[in-house]
Design an enzyme around this catalytic site. Sequence first.
Site, PDB file in Angstrom:
ATOM      1  CB  SER A 283      -0.866   0.002   1.258  1.00  0.00           C
ATOM      2  OG  SER A 283      -0.065   0.385   2.379  1.00  0.00           O
ATOM      3  CG  ASP A 284       1.643   5.786  -1.144  1.00  0.00           C
ATOM      4  OD1 ASP A 284       1.603   6.526  -2.130  1.00  0.00           O
ATOM      5  OD2 ASP A 284       2.544   5.854  -0.280  1.00  0.00           O
ATOM      6  CD1 TRP A 285       1.882   7.322   5.782  1.00  0.00           C
ATOM      7  CD2 TRP A 285       4.058   6.858   5.616  1.00  0.00           C
ATOM      8  NE1 TRP A 285       2.449   7.602   6.990  1.00  0.00           N
ATOM      9  CE2 TRP A 285       3.792   7.321   6.924  1.00  0.00           C
ATOM     10  CE3 TRP A 285       5.366   6.513   5.305  1.00  0.00           C
ATOM     11  CZ2 TRP A 285       4.786   7.449   7.887  1.00  0.00           C
ATOM     12  CZ3 TRP A 285       6.351   6.639   6.263  1.00  0.00           C
ATOM     13  CH2 TRP A 285       6.066   7.097   7.541  1.00  0.00           C
ATOM     14  CG  ASN A 286      -2.500   5.787   7.328  1.00  0.00           C
ATOM     15  OD1 ASN A 286      -2.866   4.736   7.847  1.00  0.00           O
ATOM     16  ND2 ASN A 286      -3.101   6.931   7.520  1.00  0.00           N
ATOM     17  CB  SER A 287      -3.103   4.006   0.964  1.00  0.00           C
ATOM     18  OG  SER A 287      -2.575   2.722   0.716  1.00  0.00           O
TER      19      SER A 287
END
Length: 742
Positions: A283-287
């Site tokens: 995932s992207d950061w915290n997505s």
Amino acid sequence: MKYLKIAFTAAALLCAEASFAQQKTISAKVDALISKMTLDEKVGQLNQLNGDWEATGPVTKDVGNKLDDVKKGKVGSVLNIMGTNHTRAFQEAAMQSRLKIPLLFGQDVIHGYSITFPIPLAEAASWDMAAMERSARIAATEAAAAGIHWTFAPMVDIARDPRWGRVMEGAGEDTYLGSMIAKARVKGFQGKGLGNIDAVMACVKHFAAYGAAIGGRDYNSVDMSRRTLWETYLPPFKAALDAGAATFMNSFNDLNGTPATGSSYLQRDILKGKWGFKGFVVSDWNSVGEMIPHGFVKDNYEAAEVAIKAGNDMDMESRAYIGNLAKVVKDGRINIAVVNEAVRRILTKKFEMGLFDDPYKFINPAREKAAMNRPENIEAARDMGRKSIVLLKNEKNILPLSKSIKSIALIGPLSKEKWYLKGAWSTDVDPNDNVVTIYDGIQKQAPGAKIYYAEGCKIKDSVATDFKDAVDAANKADVVVMAVGEDIFMTGEARSKANIHIPGVQEELIKAVVTTGKPVVVLLMAGRPMVFNWTADHAPAIVYTWWLGSQMGNSVADVLFGNYNPAGKLPITFPRSEGQIPIYYNSLNTGRPAQGDNDTFYRSSYIDLPNTPQYAFGYGLSYTTFSYSNISISKTNIKKTESLTVSFDLQNTGKIAGEETAQLYIRDMVAQPLRPVKELKDFKKVMLAPGETKRITFTINKEKLQFYNDNLQLITQPGEFKLMIGAASNNIKLEKTFQLTN
Ligand code: GLC
């Protein structure tokens, strides 16, 4: 010859067999390991935490002790950790876990590690695939030596909106060029393949269509037809996958109402299904967690369930997986097989990287020291910088400057700047005192010149003065060089701008200096296209330098003093105004196309602005000139199973050697659905001595003529096609038509 071919074939077969055997062995090892893992240990492999270096997203507070989490088998990967000393400590902790599964260390090595290369958008302006592959190769060599296994690059998001700060990170607006560059960068990062000591895993991002954020506002929604998705935004991802990319990263944006992280259509139907991707998705950061503010799920329990089901394998920094996934399985919301599949994908990469054989394989301080800042790599950065520069204007051939020039006024707030020259997403491994400034570069190449320096103004000054120091400096000198543009915080992630004019009062400064009547060369330094209409109309010479990294001062001086004849071509359209955005070259014709800039009467145009951009996609000048002539076509009729060639003469009609990037565009004249007025389908970079002519040939085949219909089938339609050969998308030199028949 025949025996040679047999030998090659045998060798190829042996290689394929060896690779297949290796994959079988790894698969068996992964199965064996998974069979020993508890549910918590499996979920631990899907959990990625930020390291101790810096944060590249909103930081979660009181996260406890990360090393303890690693020892308990709760972490599969750590990002933003650099240097063998940092990575050793974390890997040692992993070796204390029950099953001793090694960590993966990831880092945004976007355009260089210790040596900073030009920002990716600048490199794209070189249209030089070999140079861009070399740039990524050097970045990978340094990063791998520093203990990094995995770079979160290449970013392959097509971007048609320069208000979006991350336009600096990709390859611009064109799908064909972007696909070629995606492939080159993956090959550069992964080199001879995973497991080699200087290869890092590539991570193709951001899947998908993140660059089409509405309003150019980062993290904003994306809404487009699936046909546009497949035609414009997906091909660079497919090119990267075909080049062997080890991992993908999904994106923050929602696409047509579904956050990409929770999109089964993107991650399972397309990526892992139709395209058969065998790597893993992070995932992207915290997505994962951000699907809550999106309003797609109500809490992290649901976020974990939705994301893993949709095909998101690893959770970067949201802690949704580590906090909830085991319960999601125990509650019967998902089958353990879904978790096992994600674990399998991740463990397979760890085996392929050789980390189970030796978890400390990439941790060797002596190798780290020896790999950094090697002279030949610094020279490669200088060369990549030169090739990325775009000459926009050069009236009366002010450029190149003579090295024996007596005096130069160097004016502008970026004249002596160091750190900004590295651009966004540069690592801070090497303090900026290794950056060559514009001042340094000029001084080194014109040692006899008296340099009159004046800052003129600050980048963000909001009140113009009489710029007396700058005007005085200009009046004393033979020529003026101005170094103006953005600061490092004005492009990059979360750096979207509604106003992309040259910041502050710098254009007023340019006006004051140009008004002296001196020959003025304006260096425009930014991570995005800026708007600078007065300068475009009145400054005699303009050079778009972007941000070129550690060697910027030398690269720019090489162009200013003619050591290198600039050959860059814009990979993105430069608007006259934010009001024109989105503006891109491969648009549809409409039913009322404007014929020229002043054709507004019941035409698709603006009544207050010309319809054309300030500078078009593919535009860039040289210190010499080129002529295009004598076009011929091998056939005027082809079936879709056939191909044809189009040839022409390209001549250097000037007095110095130069490289031209000749571009091939096509137009499908009548089609349903509609086709763009032109599409880049090939290009050739051609170096020519003064007076030299070369005959250039492009091949047209079905692959260059097909497009998606409304059912998302790749088709061709019979009819007339126009072939256009140009020096830019708005500078077509030669044309031919042909018929595609059934
Ligand atoms: C950032 C970026 C992504 C990057 C990741 C890790 O938010 O969106 O491109 O790779 O987080 O730094």
